[in-house]
Design an enzyme around this catalytic site. Structure first.
Site, PDB file in Angstrom:
ATOM      1  N   CYS A 124     -21.626   1.884  42.003  1.00 44.26           N
ATOM      2  CA  CYS A 124     -20.270   1.370  41.743  1.00 44.26           C
ATOM      3  C   CYS A 124     -19.235   1.846  42.763  1.00 44.26           C
ATOM      4  O   CYS A 124     -18.268   1.143  43.030  1.00 44.26           O
ATOM      5  CB  CYS A 124     -19.830   1.686  40.320  1.00 44.26           C
ATOM      6  SG  CYS A 124     -19.667   3.431  39.954  1.00 44.26           S
ATOM      7  N   CYS A 153     -22.154  -1.400  38.888  1.00 47.66           N
ATOM      8  CA  CYS A 153     -23.134  -0.350  39.197  1.00 47.66           C
ATOM      9  C   CYS A 153     -24.448  -0.886  39.741  1.00 47.66           C
ATOM     10  O   CYS A 153     -25.409  -0.141  39.906  1.00 47.66           O
ATOM     11  CB  CYS A 153     -23.392   0.495  37.948  1.00 47.66           C
ATOM     12  SG  CYS A 153     -21.887   1.265  37.311  1.00 47.66           S
ATOM     13  N   LYS A 205     -25.563   6.887  28.246  1.00 48.63           N
ATOM     14  CA  LYS A 205     -24.224   6.765  28.813  1.00 48.63           C
ATOM     15  C   LYS A 205     -23.524   5.588  28.162  1.00 48.63           C
ATOM     16  O   LYS A 205     -24.016   4.455  28.219  1.00 48.63           O
ATOM     17  CB  LYS A 205     -24.336   6.556  30.328  1.00 48.63           C
ATOM     18  CG  LYS A 205     -22.982   6.362  30.999  1.00 48.63           C
ATOM     19  CD  LYS A 205     -23.114   6.324  32.500  1.00 48.63           C
ATOM     20  CE  LYS A 205     -21.789   6.031  33.163  1.00 48.63           C
ATOM     21  NZ  LYS A 205     -21.904   5.965  34.607  1.00 48.63           N
ATOM     22  N   ARG A 218     -12.365   6.625  37.437  1.00 48.12           N
ATOM     23  CA  ARG A 218     -12.378   5.387  38.221  1.00 48.12           C
ATOM     24  C   ARG A 218     -11.215   5.361  39.203  1.00 48.12           C
ATOM     25  O   ARG A 218     -11.319   4.765  40.272  1.00 48.12           O
ATOM     26  CB  ARG A 218     -12.401   4.173  37.295  1.00 48.12           C
ATOM     27  CG  ARG A 218     -13.760   4.089  36.600  1.00 48.12           C
ATOM     28  CD  ARG A 218     -13.864   2.930  35.652  1.00 48.12           C
ATOM     29  NE  ARG A 218     -15.098   3.043  34.870  1.00 48.12           N
ATOM     30  CZ  ARG A 218     -15.392   2.277  33.835  1.00 48.12           C
ATOM     31  NH1 ARG A 218     -14.560   1.331  33.462  1.00 48.12           N
ATOM     32  NH2 ARG A 218     -16.524   2.445  33.184  1.00 48.12           N
ATOM     33  N   ARG A 229     -18.418  -2.884  31.878  1.00 50.00           N
ATOM     34  CA  ARG A 229     -19.785  -2.401  32.066  1.00 50.00           C
ATOM     35  C   ARG A 229     -20.629  -2.515  30.785  1.00 50.00           C
ATOM     36  O   ARG A 229     -21.661  -1.878  30.655  1.00 50.00           O
ATOM     37  CB  ARG A 229     -19.760  -0.936  32.506  1.00 50.00           C
ATOM     38  CG  ARG A 229     -18.964  -0.641  33.776  1.00 50.00           C
ATOM     39  CD  ARG A 229     -19.545   0.561  34.494  1.00 50.00           C
ATOM     40  NE  ARG A 229     -18.644   1.237  35.404  1.00 50.00           N
ATOM     41  CZ  ARG A 229     -18.221   0.761  36.572  1.00 50.00           C
ATOM     42  NH1 ARG A 229     -18.567  -0.448  36.966  1.00 50.00           N
ATOM     43  NH2 ARG A 229     -17.432   1.503  37.332  1.00 50.00           N
ATOM     44  N   LYS A 260     -23.221  11.207  27.706  1.00 43.05           N
ATOM     45  CA  LYS A 260     -21.917  11.058  28.355  1.00 43.05           C
ATOM     46  C   LYS A 260     -21.136   9.946  27.681  1.00 43.05           C
ATOM     47  O   LYS A 260     -21.713   8.885  27.477  1.00 43.05           O
ATOM     48  CB  LYS A 260     -22.168  10.722  29.824  1.00 43.05           C
ATOM     49  CG  LYS A 260     -20.938  10.427  30.620  1.00 43.05           C
ATOM     50  CD  LYS A 260     -21.342  10.065  32.009  1.00 43.05           C
ATOM     51  CE  LYS A 260     -20.088   9.627  32.744  1.00 43.05           C
ATOM     52  NZ  LYS A 260     -20.369   8.944  33.939  1.00 43.05           N
ATOM     53  N   SER A 272     -13.854  12.634  32.700  1.00 44.69           N
ATOM     54  CA  SER A 272     -12.498  12.691  33.240  1.00 44.69           C
ATOM     55  C   SER A 272     -11.407  12.520  32.177  1.00 44.69           C
ATOM     56  O   SER A 272     -10.417  13.244  32.177  1.00 44.69           O
ATOM     57  CB  SER A 272     -12.344  11.615  34.322  1.00 44.69           C
ATOM     58  OG  SER A 272     -12.682  10.335  33.807  1.00 44.69           O
TER      59      SER A 272
HETATM   60  C1  PBG Z   1     -20.685   6.118  38.072  1.00 45.13           C
HETATM   61  C2  PBG Z   1     -20.089   7.169  37.225  1.00 45.13           C
HETATM   62  C3  PBG Z   1     -18.966   7.118  36.378  1.00 45.13           C
HETATM   63  C4  PBG Z   1     -18.763   8.416  35.893  1.00 45.13           C
HETATM   64  C5  PBG Z   1     -19.793   9.197  36.416  1.00 45.13           C
HETATM   65  N1  PBG Z   1     -20.602   8.408  37.208  1.00 45.13           N
HETATM   66  C6  PBG Z   1     -18.023   6.004  36.118  1.00 45.13           C
HETATM   67  C7  PBG Z   1     -18.436   4.846  35.323  1.00 45.13           C
HETATM   68  O1  PBG Z   1     -19.567   4.699  34.878  1.00 45.13           O
HETATM   69  O2  PBG Z   1     -17.583   3.980  35.168  1.00 45.13           O
HETATM   70  C8  PBG Z   1     -17.666   8.864  34.988  1.00 45.13           C
HETATM   71  C9  PBG Z   1     -17.360  10.323  35.030  1.00 45.13           C
HETATM   72  C10 PBG Z   1     -16.049  10.722  34.431  1.00 45.13           C
HETATM   73  O3  PBG Z   1     -15.328   9.928  33.804  1.00 45.13           O
HETATM   74  O4  PBG Z   1     -15.708  11.899  34.597  1.00 45.13           O
HETATM   75  N2  PBG Z   1     -21.267   5.072  37.413  1.00 45.13           N
END
Ligand code: PBG
Length: 324
Positions: free
Chosen positions: A122, A130, A195, A205, A217, A248, A274
């Site tokens: 991504c 992704c 996830k 992002r 997604r 996650k 995040s």
């Molecule tokens: C990549 C990825 C993401 C995160 C980790 N790897 C973003 C997403 O899937 O949109 C998020 C990590 C975070 O929010 O700290 N795909």
């Protein structure tokens, strides 16, 4: 045992008793610190929605690595912002790509640091999804080969562990296969097994400039309502050869961490993402909560739920508190 024979407060009356019977601990050794690497020189740019988190250029990595290791945080996970994006995410597996160069820099300047890499497209695709798009759909099987090449390029650059976060079906087997064929059988796979399609990724992002340009997604990341499906996802990754299973985000999914802990004997990692970081920082900045205490309690909760490893933007702050 019932009151007054049993008094729960007996073992709470001073810190020594409390410490003797404490069931859960955290140490800097459990924490992984995420790093955002970007092009340029001398760059150290704070992410607006993540105070205290910086996007840094490759020449700043040695300093960052030294700081982490000085605090006892010996593992980092790398995310890259490439110079250019294209529809196929070619920057993800470029020999001189941002992550490949970052790994080499860290291996040269901080050989004791364990370098994990996020394997996903991504950040490298112009559309921000992704995987590879065919007829407006993220095509699972076409994406597998690109992810495998990406993981291999990370291993070739010197990565110690790869962490696929794309949520394509079959990626763990594909990555294990290509690593083994190329003599990287000792490189573990920490799979983002479970996830969720989460709004808690918002600040990431911004940091990694990887928001999807259209759509969302939900056709590949999991529905936040599901936990039985999490067990199926994890089973699939175990059978495909994952070494560590990740859940996650973390705090809204503590039950999922706990279920995985009960059902699987592999190490469990949790990504304290995040948005979870940003919420604590924002409330603390307003004086509404004690940020340090809420950080500690949050990470403790994630450990208590069953996570061995926590990936967190608080890794350095938490280590500082623990080392205090
Ligand atoms: C990549 C990825 C993401 C995160 C980790 N790897 C973003 C997403 O899937 O949109 C998020 C990590 C975070 O929010 O700290 N795909």
């Amino acid at each position: 045992m019932i009151f007054p024979e049993y008094r729960a407060r007996r073992l709470r009356q001073n810190e020594t008793f409390r410490a003797l019977v404490r069931e859960t601990s955290i140490s800097p050794a459990h924490l992984v610190y995420p790093l955002f690497v970007m092009p340029g020189k001398g760059v150290r740019e704070e992410v607006p929605s993540m105070p205290g988190v910086f996007r840094i250029s490759i020449d700043q990595l040695a300093k960052e690595a030294k700081e982490c290791m000085g605090l006892g945080v010996n593992s980092v996970i790398l995310f890259g912002l490439p110079d250019k994006k294209d529809s196929k995410g070619s920057g993800a597996h470029a020999k001189d790509g941002i992550i490949q160069r970052a790994i080499k820099e860290l291996k040269n300047t901080a050989p004791g640091l364990t370098v994990c890499t996020d394997v996903c497209l991504c950040e490298y695709t112009s559309h921000g999804h992704c995987g590879i798009m065919i007829n407006d759909v993220v095509d699972n099987d076409t994406t597998l080969e690109v992810l495998a090449r990406t993981a291999l390029s990370h291993a070739q650059a010197g990565a110690d562990m790869v962490a696929p976060s794309d949520m394509m079906d079959g990626r763990v087997a594909e990555i294990r296969g290509i690593l083994d064929e190329n003599n990287f059988h000792m490189i573990p796979i920490m799979s983002y097994a479970v996830k969720y399609a989460s709004a808690f990724y918002g600040p990431f992002r911004d940091a990694a400039e990887c928001a999807p340009q259209h759509g969302d997604r939900k056709s590949y990341q999991m529905d936040p309502a599901n936990v039985r499906e999490a067990l199926r996802e994890a089973t699939m990754d175990v059978e495909e050869g994952a070494d560590i299973l990740m859940v996650k985000p973390a705090m809204a999914y503590l039950d999922v961490i706990s279920r995985l802990r009960d059902e699987f004997d592999l190490p469990i990692a949790a990504y304290h993402v995040s948005g979870e970081y940003a919420m604590i920082k924002a409330a603390a900045a307003n004086g509404w909560i004690d940020g340090e205490k809420v950080m500690h309690e949050s990470l403790l909760g994630i450990r208590r739920a069953g996570a061995d490893i926590i990936i967190t933007y608080f890794a350095k702050d938490m280590a500082r508190l623990l080392n205090g």
